[in-house]
Design a protein around this motif. Structure first.
Motif, PDB file in Angstrom:
ATOM      1  N   ASP A 327       1.571  23.174 -28.456  1.00  0.00           N
ATOM      2  CA  ASP A 327       2.194  23.961 -27.409  1.00  0.00           C
ATOM      3  C   ASP A 327       1.222  25.068 -27.010  1.00  0.00           C
ATOM      4  OD1 ASP A 327       2.447  26.177 -29.148  1.00  0.00           O
ATOM      5  OD2 ASP A 327       4.467  25.591 -29.742  1.00  0.00           O
ATOM      6  N   MET A 328       1.636  25.940 -26.119  1.00  0.00           N
ATOM      7  CA  MET A 328       0.730  26.950 -25.591  1.00  0.00           C
ATOM      8  C   MET A 328       1.092  28.351 -26.051  1.00  0.00           C
ATOM      9  SD  MET A 328       0.251  25.314 -21.766  1.00  0.00           S
ATOM     10  CE  MET A 328      -1.244  26.212 -21.319  1.00  0.00           C
ATOM     11  N   ILE A 329       1.925  28.441 -27.101  1.00  0.00           N
ATOM     12  CA  ILE A 329       2.328  29.763 -27.586  1.00  0.00           C
ATOM     13  C   ILE A 329       2.219  29.917 -29.097  1.00  0.00           C
ATOM     14  CG2 ILE A 329       3.853  30.254 -25.636  1.00  0.00           C
ATOM     15  CD1 ILE A 329       6.200  29.364 -27.347  1.00  0.00           C
ATOM     16  N   THR A 330       2.229  28.825 -29.844  1.00  0.00           N
ATOM     17  CA  THR A 330       2.228  28.901 -31.300  1.00  0.00           C
ATOM     18  C   THR A 330       0.798  28.828 -31.823  1.00  0.00           C
ATOM     19  OG1 THR A 330       4.348  27.731 -31.298  1.00  0.00           O
ATOM     20  CG2 THR A 330       3.222  27.967 -33.416  1.00  0.00           C
ATOM     21  N   PHE A 331       0.170  30.003 -31.956  1.00  0.00           N
ATOM     22  CA  PHE A 331      -1.199  30.071 -32.441  1.00  0.00           C
ATOM     23  C   PHE A 331      -1.229  30.821 -33.769  1.00  0.00           C
ATOM     24  CE2 PHE A 331      -1.663  30.335 -27.714  1.00  0.00           C
ATOM     25  CZ  PHE A 331      -2.086  29.032 -27.541  1.00  0.00           C
ATOM     26  N   LYS A 332      -1.858  30.215 -34.766  1.00  0.00           N
ATOM     27  CA  LYS A 332      -1.983  30.859 -36.064  1.00  0.00           C
ATOM     28  C   LYS A 332      -3.433  31.100 -36.461  1.00  0.00           C
ATOM     29  CE  LYS A 332       2.379  28.948 -37.788  1.00  0.00           C
ATOM     30  NZ  LYS A 332       3.035  28.129 -38.840  1.00  0.00           N
ATOM     31  N   SER A 333      -4.354  30.549 -35.678  1.00  0.00           N
ATOM     32  CA  SER A 333      -5.760  30.690 -36.032  1.00  0.00           C
ATOM     33  C   SER A 333      -6.630  30.461 -34.808  1.00  0.00           C
ATOM     34  CB  SER A 333      -6.146  29.689 -37.133  1.00  0.00           C
ATOM     35  OG  SER A 333      -6.140  28.365 -36.607  1.00  0.00           O
ATOM     36  N   LYS A 334      -7.901  30.772 -34.958  1.00  0.00           N
ATOM     37  CA  LYS A 334      -8.896  30.493 -33.922  1.00  0.00           C
ATOM     38  C   LYS A 334      -8.943  29.011 -33.619  1.00  0.00           C
ATOM     39  CE  LYS A 334     -13.097  30.469 -35.338  1.00  0.00           C
ATOM     40  NZ  LYS A 334     -14.422  30.916 -35.847  1.00  0.00           N
ATOM     41  N   ASP A 335      -8.826  28.177 -34.637  1.00  0.00           N
ATOM     42  CA  ASP A 335      -8.880  26.728 -34.425  1.00  0.00           C
ATOM     43  C   ASP A 335      -7.777  26.252 -33.486  1.00  0.00           C
ATOM     44  OD1 ASP A 335     -11.080  26.478 -36.024  1.00  0.00           O
ATOM     45  OD2 ASP A 335      -9.998  25.761 -37.785  1.00  0.00           O
ATOM     46  N   ASP A 336      -6.586  26.864 -33.586  1.00  0.00           N
ATOM     47  CA  ASP A 336      -5.487  26.482 -32.700  1.00  0.00           C
ATOM     48  C   ASP A 336      -5.840  26.758 -31.242  1.00  0.00           C
ATOM     49  OD1 ASP A 336      -3.983  25.718 -34.866  1.00  0.00           O
ATOM     50  OD2 ASP A 336      -2.830  27.579 -34.956  1.00  0.00           O
ATOM     51  N   VAL A 337      -6.423  27.928 -30.984  1.00  0.00           N
ATOM     52  CA  VAL A 337      -6.779  28.290 -29.608  1.00  0.00           C
ATOM     53  C   VAL A 337      -7.873  27.369 -29.084  1.00  0.00           C
ATOM     54  CG1 VAL A 337      -7.630  30.127 -28.100  1.00  0.00           C
ATOM     55  CG2 VAL A 337      -6.126  30.691 -30.020  1.00  0.00           C
ATOM     56  N   LEU A 338      -8.883  27.115 -29.901  1.00  0.00           N
ATOM     57  CA  LEU A 338      -9.972  26.236 -29.468  1.00  0.00           C
ATOM     58  C   LEU A 338      -9.472  24.810 -29.229  1.00  0.00           C
ATOM     59  CD1 LEU A 338     -12.847  27.479 -31.825  1.00  0.00           C
ATOM     60  CD2 LEU A 338     -12.577  27.932 -29.383  1.00  0.00           C
ATOM     61  N   THR A 339      -8.535  24.352 -30.049  1.00  0.00           N
ATOM     62  CA  THR A 339      -7.972  23.017 -29.844  1.00  0.00           C
ATOM     63  C   THR A 339      -7.211  22.948 -28.531  1.00  0.00           C
ATOM     64  OG1 THR A 339      -7.780  22.704 -32.243  1.00  0.00           O
ATOM     65  CG2 THR A 339      -6.495  21.224 -30.838  1.00  0.00           C
ATOM     66  N   LEU A 340      -6.442  23.996 -28.219  1.00  0.00           N
ATOM     67  CA  LEU A 340      -5.755  24.030 -26.927  1.00  0.00           C
ATOM     68  C   LEU A 340      -6.756  23.964 -25.780  1.00  0.00           C
ATOM     69  CD1 LEU A 340      -3.326  24.423 -25.060  1.00  0.00           C
ATOM     70  CD2 LEU A 340      -3.618  26.906 -25.354  1.00  0.00           C
ATOM     71  N   LEU A 341      -7.861  24.687 -25.892  1.00  0.00           N
ATOM     72  CA  LEU A 341      -8.864  24.680 -24.824  1.00  0.00           C
ATOM     73  C   LEU A 341      -9.509  23.309 -24.650  1.00  0.00           C
ATOM     74  CD1 LEU A 341     -10.580  28.168 -25.331  1.00  0.00           C
ATOM     75  CD2 LEU A 341      -8.767  27.520 -23.725  1.00  0.00           C
ATOM     76  N   VAL A 342      -9.551  22.518 -25.720  1.00  0.00           N
ATOM     77  CA  VAL A 342     -10.013  21.127 -25.601  1.00  0.00           C
ATOM     78  C   VAL A 342      -9.017  20.333 -24.759  1.00  0.00           C
ATOM     79  CG1 VAL A 342     -10.461  18.974 -26.836  1.00  0.00           C
ATOM     80  CG2 VAL A 342     -11.325  21.140 -27.757  1.00  0.00           C
ATOM     81  N   HIS A 343      -7.737  20.465 -25.069  1.00  0.00           N
ATOM     82  CA  HIS A 343      -6.719  19.721 -24.322  1.00  0.00           C
ATOM     83  C   HIS A 343      -6.650  20.166 -22.859  1.00  0.00           C
ATOM     84  CE1 HIS A 343      -5.200  17.482 -27.698  1.00  0.00           C
ATOM     85  NE2 HIS A 343      -4.985  18.584 -28.397  1.00  0.00           N
ATOM     86  N   LEU A 344      -6.935  21.427 -22.604  1.00  0.00           N
ATOM     87  CA  LEU A 344      -6.910  21.940 -21.232  1.00  0.00           C
ATOM     88  C   LEU A 344      -8.178  21.582 -20.459  1.00  0.00           C
ATOM     89  CD1 LEU A 344      -5.383  25.518 -21.752  1.00  0.00           C
ATOM     90  CD2 LEU A 344      -4.219  23.428 -21.009  1.00  0.00           C
ATOM     91  N   GLY A 345      -9.197  21.074 -21.155  1.00  0.00           N
ATOM     92  CA  GLY A 345     -10.426  20.656 -20.483  1.00  0.00           C
ATOM     93  C   GLY A 345     -11.505  21.711 -20.418  1.00  0.00           C
ATOM     94  N   TYR A 346     -11.263  22.879 -21.004  1.00  0.00           N
ATOM     95  CA  TYR A 346     -12.267  23.943 -20.973  1.00  0.00           C
ATOM     96  C   TYR A 346     -13.368  23.733 -22.004  1.00  0.00           C
ATOM     97  CZ  TYR A 346      -9.325  26.716 -17.867  1.00  0.00           C
ATOM     98  OH  TYR A 346      -8.600  27.158 -16.793  1.00  0.00           O
ATOM     99  N   LEU A 347     -13.073  22.975 -23.054  1.00  0.00           N
ATOM    100  CA  LEU A 347     -14.067  22.668 -24.076  1.00  0.00           C
ATOM    101  C   LEU A 347     -14.124  21.159 -24.283  1.00  0.00           C
ATOM    102  CD1 LEU A 347     -13.330  25.383 -26.804  1.00  0.00           C
ATOM    103  CD2 LEU A 347     -15.218  25.368 -25.150  1.00  0.00           C
ATOM    104  N   ALA A 348     -15.290  20.675 -24.668  1.00  0.00           N
ATOM    105  CA  ALA A 348     -15.445  19.276 -25.068  1.00  0.00           C
ATOM    106  C   ALA A 348     -15.421  19.205 -26.586  1.00  0.00           C
ATOM    107  CB  ALA A 348     -16.750  18.719 -24.525  1.00  0.00           C
TER     108      ALA A 348
END
Length: 380
Positions: A327-348
């Protein structure tokens, strides 16, 4: 033809008549392999403007029994596949864009009631002897219809995850919505194929998903659907040759996404727009303001901003994607945010090394715009 029941092939006709169309019809080969098998549940998650809706329209045009799409598909790759004629326009299709229903209603309960009423109404027009006008539960109507007619349906659900991307809806709302999808599709003889598309993978509650019958294909693991995520290098080379565009420049601007068997994946919207406008620029990133990216960077979990700066210099960052709650609100770590950015297309994401990186010039510019002056007055 109806709005939701067998919507026809008009929308896919518009797609192929566009100025630039890249043939992705072999995706149908993959869905045909799954028809009426235990692998008939497919969930595809991709960033915005990566062709999700186009694929949905294509499947509706191919499977829908109330239209004749033989001429429409005859010149494309799928027409040479063994299963092509076997399933062409042979199924009832129920196609739903969940975002449309949420836009028309103000609560999950109202949305689900509206959706079921609309689809049951169309079913009743086609099958007046089998579907009662007073029926309110879609799964029951389909159960009874299948019991009498033995006709299976292809379900195509676009923007299925919009509720997970909207902060107005609570965890209970999300569960209620996913319970509806589970009750509609799981263990139902009337389901020949269920194809869902969205940006996020299926939401996990604790360690499990209540939609665990789906095989998921995402920007983390695209599986058998790797070649359909975006444009492949072969496809982009052909476009560059056809329209006399410099391939190396195109590559540096829009390549960078990668999968084990398709190492070069290009952003389809940006490639098409750069050819149409005859210049390279930021086209995909303009579909959403940079503030959307900045919100996640400013969370700064575990030195997230420092990692972004490293990636801006071409470095890669190791991450663990397994704890992300989809989801886009449940973040517990840096890895969660970076994983979201992969799904959003901002990171490969490099699955072999478990590393993320900024894929290309277009996205690098977006990160530069999102990185601002920090509290000490230092430009990040």
């Amino acid at each position: 033809m109806g709005v939701y029941l067998n919507p026809g092939n008009d929308m896919f006709c518009e797609t192929v008549r566009g100025e630039i169309y890249v043939d992705k019809t072999e995706l149908i080969r993959e869905t045909n392999r799954r028809l009426k098998t235990s692998q008939k549940f497919v969930c595809i998650s991709r960033p915005r403007r990566f062709g999700k809706s186009m694929a949905a329209y294509m499947l509706a045009a191919y499977y829908g029994k109330d239209c004749d799409s033989s001429e429409l598909f005859s010149s494309y790759k799928i027409a040479t596949c063994d299963s092509y004629e076997k399933y062409l326009n042979k199924y009832n299709v129920i196609m739903l864009n969940i975002q449309d229903f949420f836009s028309m209603t103000s609560s999950v309960e109202e949305m689900l009631s509206c959706l079921q009423s609309e689809v049951i109404g169309e079913l009743g027009e086609v099958y007046p002897d089998e579907v009662s006008k007073g029926e309110k539960i879609l799964s029951l109507a389909l159960d009874r219809l299948y019991d009498k007619r033995k006709e299976a349906f292809v379900f195509i659900i676009d923007e299925w995850d919009c509720i997970l991307r909207d902060k107005r809806y609570t965890l209970d709302d999300q569960k209620k919505y996913q319970d509806f999808i589970r009750l509609l599709l799981k263990d139902k003889a009337y389901v020949a194929l269920a194809y869902m598309t969205g940006i996020l993978p299926i939401k996990k509650y604790a360690t499990h998903s209540n939609l665990n019958m789906f095989d998921e294909y995402s920007m983390i693991d695209a599986g058998d659907f790797q070649e359909f995520v975006g444009f492949t290098e072969e496809e982009v080379r052909a476009l560059c040759e056809q329209y006399q565009v410099d391939f190396d420049t195109m590559q540096s601007w829009y390549d960078g996404y990668t999968f084990p068997y398709v190492p070069h994946v290009y952003n389809p919207k940006s490639v098409v727009d750069s050819i149409r406008r005859k210049r390279f620029g930021s086209y995909w990133t303009q579909t959403e303001t940079y503030e959307a990216l900045k919100i996640y960077i400013d969370l700064n979990y575990d030195g997230l901003k420092e990692d972004i700066i490293e990636m801006l210099t071409g470095q890669r960052i190791c991450i663990y994607t397994g704890r992300f709650q989809n989801d886009m609100i449940t973040f517990k770590s840096k890895d969660d945010v970076l994983t979201l950015l992969v799904h959003l297309g901002y990171l490969a994401y490099d699955s072999e090394r478990s590393e993320v990186f900024i894929p290309n010039i277009e996205i690098r510019g977006e990160f530069r715009n999102a990185v601002t002056v920090d509290g000490s007055g230092t430009e990040m």
